[in-house]
Scaffold this active site. Sequence first.
Site, short mmCIF file in Angstrom:
data_model
loop_
_atom_site.label_atom_id
_atom_site.label_comp_id
_atom_site.label_asym_id
_atom_site.label_seq_id
_atom_site.Cartn_x
_atom_site.Cartn_y
_atom_site.Cartn_z
N ASN A 7 15.87 11.57 5.88
CA ASN A 7 14.93 12.65 6.43
C ASN A 7 14.43 12.29 8.31
O ASN A 7 13.58 12.39 8.68
CB ASN A 7 14.17 12.68 5.71
CG ASN A 7 13.14 14.11 5.69
OD1 ASN A 7 13.48 14.72 6.95
ND2 ASN A 7 12.07 14.47 5.27
N ARG A 90 18.92 16.08 4.58
CA ARG A 90 18.08 16.75 4.31
C ARG A 90 17.86 17.49 5.77
O ARG A 90 17.79 16.94 6.65
CB ARG A 90 15.90 16.65 3.95
CG ARG A 90 15.16 17.47 3.90
CD ARG A 90 13.84 16.96 4.43
NE ARG A 90 13.44 18.08 3.31
CZ ARG A 90 12.21 18.42 4.71
NH1 ARG A 90 11.85 18.22 5.75
NH2 ARG A 90 11.45 19.63 4.18
N HIS A 208 4.62 24.54 -4.84
CA HIS A 208 4.22 23.89 -4.51
C HIS A 208 3.60 23.49 -3.18
O HIS A 208 3.50 24.24 -2.08
CB HIS A 208 5.68 23.47 -3.36
CG HIS A 208 5.99 22.24 -2.27
ND1 HIS A 208 6.62 21.02 -2.48
CD2 HIS A 208 6.24 21.70 -1.23
CE1 HIS A 208 6.80 20.01 -1.71
NE2 HIS A 208 6.06 20.97 -1.22
N LEU A 209 2.34 22.61 -3.41
CA LEU A 209 1.23 22.88 -2.39
C LEU A 209 0.91 22.28 -1.02
O LEU A 209 0.25 21.07 -1.82
CB LEU A 209 -0.35 23.87 -3.39
CG LEU A 209 0.20 24.63 -4.50
CD1 LEU A 209 -1.35 24.82 -5.07
CD2 LEU A 209 0.73 25.98 -3.79
N GLU A 386 11.54 14.69 -3.89
CA GLU A 386 12.77 15.24 -2.77
C GLU A 386 14.17 14.14 -2.76
O GLU A 386 14.62 15.14 -2.51
CB GLU A 386 12.26 16.22 -1.63
CG GLU A 386 10.69 16.99 -1.99
CD GLU A 386 10.03 17.97 -1.22
OE1 GLU A 386 10.79 18.19 -0.73
OE2 GLU A 386 8.90 17.71 -0.71
#
Length: 398
Positions: A7, A90, A208-209, A386
């Site tokens: 990432n 990613r 998704h907070l 993720e």
Amino acid sequence: MKILVVNAGSSSLKYQLIDMQTEAVLAKGGCERIGINGSVLKAKGNGKEKVYEKDMPNHKVAIELVLNALHDEGIGVIKSMDEIDAVGHRVVASGEYFKKTTLVTPEVLKTLEEKTFELAPLHNPAAATGVRACMEVMPKTPMALVFDTSFHSTMPEKAYLYGIDYEDYKKYGVRKYGAHGTSHKFVSAEAAKYLGKKPGQLKIVTCHLGNGSSISAVDGGKCVDTSMGFTPLAGVLMGTRSGDIDASAVEFLAKKKGLSHSEAVTYLNKKCGVAGISGVSSDFRDLEAGLEKGNERCALALEMFSYQTKKFVGAYAAAMGGLDCIVFTAGIGENTPIVREGVCKGLEFIGVEFDSNANAKKNDGSIREISTKNSKVKVLVIPTNEELVIARETAELL
Ligand code: AMP
């Protein structure tokens, strides 16, 4: 099979090496301050941590250091680079150019670089730099691009279009793309598993907070709507992002504050959200501390965040024609009971029976049910992962 998940940010590079047989994380870490003085790699492996304070003028040097750390005598977890079967990268934005995880070829890289950079000017160039750096250092290893937007590619036209001239949409690709797709995909699949159902049987709203927040409607395992838009600026107010705002108000504000178009967008991205409302912080832990001390604007920021999230839950239940489950994930979703309570309170009319005691319990990293046994709509807290989705997608592609 071992997959390296990368990432890459403009001055950072995070990684995990995942064993796909067990889905265990063998090693992980991150390089910070790439191209800046004082660059550092913090690497974990074999249950130990090592800090490398080494000059990293670019991402190629960073990835070389990461690979060295993976071989390191103390924290190393592999003997040779051949043990890394593939790299999953990613990528934040795909536009309409990529609908799913894609193997890197020269043409794919060209499309990424020539077509998508303007869609995510801070993130996609960094990802491409990461891909090129890995290709130089590991030329024989297959690479995959895993997009944050892919999971949202199943949205119907009626959901992703803005009410603008259709020809302009076609010409410029201005539409809703969404974000955090890997997270929404992961937690919706985990929710189905937890509830002992097939994804096809469930209507789920995934929240998704985190510092960036997005809410998705997942009907039968497919995303049918999401709150982020052309960029991650849309939807609910976030740490520093305003969320949805009338475009005319943006012009008005820009004139009043003497800002150009792009300065106004930077203002909306960096100076607004709960940080702007509270005047205290973008961090929800600080807002909670402020609330305890009686700070009214911290209370307002928290209230606005829960209220706006709740409205998306209601809207998506209506869009799907029902609701079986609400999932909370990411930094705030997993750790901030007051927000979850604020979202779920008052949703009894659609079948949510909230369990305040279960909600108050501390995050222990497991999946937690925070609705009562009898609740028609199940409310779950599910830690997101993720990197695991990126690794799974890469492995599947191979
Ligand atoms: P994320 O972007 O997913 O890393 O989420 C960051 C947000 O989660 C910040 O606003 C944090 O204040 C909030 N948060 C609340 N509690 C925690 C916690 N225990 N660990 C990490 N983030 C937390």
